[in-house]
Design a protein around this motif. Structure first.
Motif, PDB file in Angstrom:
ATOM      1  N   TYR A 310       0.809  -1.219  -0.010  1.00 42.42           N
ATOM      2  CA  TYR A 310       0.031  -0.100   0.038  1.00 42.42           C
ATOM      3  C   TYR A 310       0.686   1.363   0.119  1.00 42.42           C
ATOM      4  CZ  TYR A 310      -3.649  -3.202   1.315  1.00 42.42           C
ATOM      5  OH  TYR A 310      -4.547  -4.287   1.209  1.00 42.42           O
ATOM      6  N   GLY A 314       1.015   3.938  -2.949  1.00 43.88           N
ATOM      7  CA  GLY A 314       0.676   5.449  -2.559  1.00 43.88           C
ATOM      8  C   GLY A 314       1.926   6.379  -3.032  1.00 43.88           C
ATOM      9  N   LYS A 317       2.133   6.672  -6.918  1.00 46.47           N
ATOM     10  CA  LYS A 317       1.050   7.546  -7.525  1.00 46.47           C
ATOM     11  C   LYS A 317       1.264   8.969  -7.201  1.00 46.47           C
ATOM     12  CE  LYS A 317      -3.781   6.200  -7.165  1.00 46.47           C
ATOM     13  NZ  LYS A 317      -4.921   6.099  -6.158  1.00 46.47           N
ATOM     14  N   PHE A 318       1.670   9.417  -6.068  1.00 54.78           N
ATOM     15  CA  PHE A 318       2.152  10.643  -5.599  1.00 54.78           C
ATOM     16  C   PHE A 318       3.304  11.118  -6.300  1.00 54.78           C
ATOM     17  CE2 PHE A 318       5.037  13.478  -3.490  1.00 54.78           C
ATOM     18  CZ  PHE A 318       4.401  14.695  -3.283  1.00 54.78           C
ATOM     19  N   ASP A 323      -1.225  12.873  -7.323  1.00 56.48           N
ATOM     20  CA  ASP A 323      -2.363  12.336  -6.560  1.00 56.48           C
ATOM     21  C   ASP A 323      -1.897  11.765  -5.036  1.00 56.48           C
ATOM     22  OD1 ASP A 323      -4.507  11.014  -5.453  1.00 56.48           O
ATOM     23  OD2 ASP A 323      -4.808  10.095  -7.491  1.00 56.48           O
ATOM     24  N   THR A 324      -2.450  12.502  -4.129  1.00 54.03           N
ATOM     25  CA  THR A 324      -1.875  12.043  -2.680  1.00 54.03           C
ATOM     26  C   THR A 324      -3.065  11.113  -2.001  1.00 54.03           C
ATOM     27  OG1 THR A 324      -3.365  14.143  -1.594  1.00 54.03           O
ATOM     28  CG2 THR A 324      -1.056  14.294  -2.110  1.00 54.03           C
ATOM     29  N   SER A 325      -4.151  10.989  -2.829  1.00 48.74           N
ATOM     30  CA  SER A 325      -5.108   9.842  -2.231  1.00 48.74           C
ATOM     31  C   SER A 325      -4.428   8.311  -1.803  1.00 48.74           C
ATOM     32  CB  SER A 325      -5.943   9.428  -3.130  1.00 48.74           C
ATOM     33  OG  SER A 325      -5.525   8.697  -4.245  1.00 48.74           O
ATOM     34  N   GLY A 326      -3.639   7.839  -2.400  1.00 49.18           N
ATOM     35  CA  GLY A 326      -2.846   6.742  -1.804  1.00 49.18           C
ATOM     36  C   GLY A 326      -2.299   6.729  -0.201  1.00 49.18           C
ATOM     37  N   ASP A 328      -2.744   9.223   1.523  1.00 48.93           N
ATOM     38  CA  ASP A 328      -3.688   9.904   2.401  1.00 48.93           C
ATOM     39  C   ASP A 328      -4.458   8.701   3.194  1.00 48.93           C
ATOM     40  OD1 ASP A 328      -2.955  12.227   2.146  1.00 48.93           O
ATOM     41  OD2 ASP A 328      -4.677  12.915   0.797  1.00 48.93           O
ATOM     42  N   ASN A 329      -4.844   7.457   2.493  1.00 50.96           N
ATOM     43  CA  ASN A 329      -5.725   6.661   2.850  1.00 50.96           C
ATOM     44  C   ASN A 329      -4.717   5.277   3.269  1.00 50.96           C
ATOM     45  OD1 ASN A 329      -7.936   7.767   1.776  1.00 50.96           O
ATOM     46  ND2 ASN A 329      -7.914   7.006  -0.223  1.00 50.96           N
ATOM     47  N   TYR A 330      -3.677   5.499   3.404  1.00 51.17           N
ATOM     48  CA  TYR A 330      -2.514   4.396   3.574  1.00 51.17           C
ATOM     49  C   TYR A 330      -2.920   3.628   4.842  1.00 51.17           C
ATOM     50  CZ  TYR A 330       1.521   2.006   5.569  1.00 51.17           C
ATOM     51  OH  TYR A 330       2.305   0.788   6.065  1.00 51.17           O
TER      52      TYR A 330
END
Ligand code: APR
Ligand code: PHB
Length: 392
Positions: A310, A314, A317-318, A323-326, A328-330
């Motif tokens: 994960y 993440g 992707k960043f 994109d920080t979603s990965g 942020d959701n880690y």
């Protein structure tokens, strides 16, 4: 004070830190690994050796699967015994998947070799590691090495420094919650250069306590017996170990056991532990730094690998899209899978061991559950799905 920069500082050169560093390298993301011990010390630790398919695909993605594919043993099922009864849970039939028996030490060795070949930066014998400014966009890590102070500026810090590391403790105490269960027994394990008694693992529930027959390869066996926490390995002669192991297995299995001198003998305590959250600002915890499972079911390394998966995705992707979603959701995503591995390891441990205050009723409950598992395909499927590893 020497000053340098990288994208990700990884604290800890165990399997979590090395796998993360190698995966990031494949995507062109730079890292520095800071390890407190030496490489030889890290490679001297003996740990479980059953790899889930998720870890296998990460090893392939990291370009380090060659030796594992040729030397690892694919296992399509496992054996479970209680008293003189024994049955098999078929992973392949119930899930379409198998697991790979390949020592964690070998995984770590392959990762070190790959990092060395690809110019990876790994600093050994580092001391006084401290993480600074994790809540800002400009974190940095300081440490000393051979008496010289160093500072590494970075975008992110990965805390892969195991249960006793500094990373978890960097998250302020009032923001972190720790959940823990300590089991009232340990595992006494030996390694011996003898052919394994069975080509699949045997998990044994016996009135005398739990036993496990495992292996590293066709001429290297790994056996465990449940022992008291106050026991010492030096109190167990090889003969005493083999005699006790055989008494905990079905008679026909014990009769064909090949014994020999132990190469290694040690006692490990059993613990369940989870720290929430697994992220604080730009610091991310991975593996044993955030959670521990008892070894029944071999989920330690595999759960560390799912965190790495994960975090790697993440970060990727960043860096690739902003994109920080990965990241942020880690913490939420990693913890959701961690708790399921915790549940499975706790369930399998509770089913298989003798507890000091266990009543006859409690023992009957274990036997009833084992008989249900033996005869019920849905129960076997649930076990198989957990054993081969829940999907990422
Ligand atoms: N600074 C730098 N390195 C540190 C520090 C520190 N303050 N504290 C610990 N370390 C190092 C340890 O020496 C060790 O090599 O971090 C590493 C952590 O490695 P592991 O304990 O192996 O943890 P991890 O990489 O998360 O591996 C997952 O799976 O089967 C389980 O517990 C088993 O180790 C296994 C784990
Ligand atoms: C091991 O081979 O060391 C081993 C295998 C399976 C387990 C635990 C340990 O559940």
């Amino acid at each position: 004070m020497s000053d340098s920069s990288t994208q990700v500082v990884i604290i800890g050169g165990g399997p979590s830190g090395l796998l993360l560093s190698q995966l990031l390298h494949v995507r062109g993301i730079n890292s520095v690994v800071l390890e407190r011990k030496t490489k030889d010390y890290v490679l001297s630790r003996i740990r479980a050796g059953v790899l889930e398919r998720g870890l296998l695909s990460l090893m392939r993605e990291a370009g380090v699967s060659e030796r594992m594919e040729s030397e690892g043993l694919a296992h399509d099922g496992t054996l479970i015994s209680y008293g003189d009864q024994m049955f098999r849970v078929d992973f392949k039939e119930h899930t379409g998947n198998s697991v790979m028996v390949y020592g964690q030490t070998e995984v770590t060795r392959d990762l070190y070799e790959a990092r060395e070949k690809t110019g990876g930066k790994i600093e050994f014998n580092v001391e006084d590691v401290e993480i600074h400014n994790a809540k800002t966009d400009a974190p940095f890590v300081t440490h000393t090495q051979a008496g010289i102070s160093h500072r590494i500026n970075c975008d992110f810090v990965a805390g892969c420094d195991g249960f006793h590391g500094v990373s978890r403790k960097t998250i302020p105490q009032d923001l972190r919650k720790e959940y823990e269960k300590v089991y009232p027994f340990g595992w006494l394990g030996i390694l011996s250069a003898t052919p394994p008694v069975s080509h699949e693992l045997i998990y044994a529930n016996s009135e005398r306590g739990f036993a496990l027959c495992s292996m590293r390869n066709k001429n290297l066996s790994r056996y465990y017996i449940q022992c008291d926490l106050s026991d010492r390995p030096e109190n167990w002669s090889d003969d005493a170990f083999w005699t006790e192991l055989k008494r905990r297995l079905p008679a026909d299995v014990a009769a064909k056991m090949v014994t020999g001198p132990s190469i290694e003998k040690s006692i490990a305590p059993l613990r369940s532990f989870v720290c929430e959250p697994m992220r604080w600002g730009r610091l991310f915890l991975c593996g044993d730094a955030a959670h521990i499972v008892p070894p029944t079911g071999a989920k330690g390394l595999n759960t560390a690998a799912s965190d790495v998966n994960y975090l790697y995705n993440g970060l990727r992707k960043f860096y690739e899209t902003g994109d920080t979603s990965g990241i942020d959701n880690y913490s939420a995503v990693a913890l959701s899978r961690v708790w399921k591995a915790e549940r499975f390891s706790w369930w399998f441990s509770s089913l298989m061991h003798r507890y000091p205050k266990q009543s006859d009723f409690d023992f009957k409950m274990q036997v009833a559950e084992l008989e249900f598992l033996r005869s019920n395909q849905a129960a076997q499927q649930a076990m198989a799905e957990n054993y081969v590893g829940l999907p990422y």
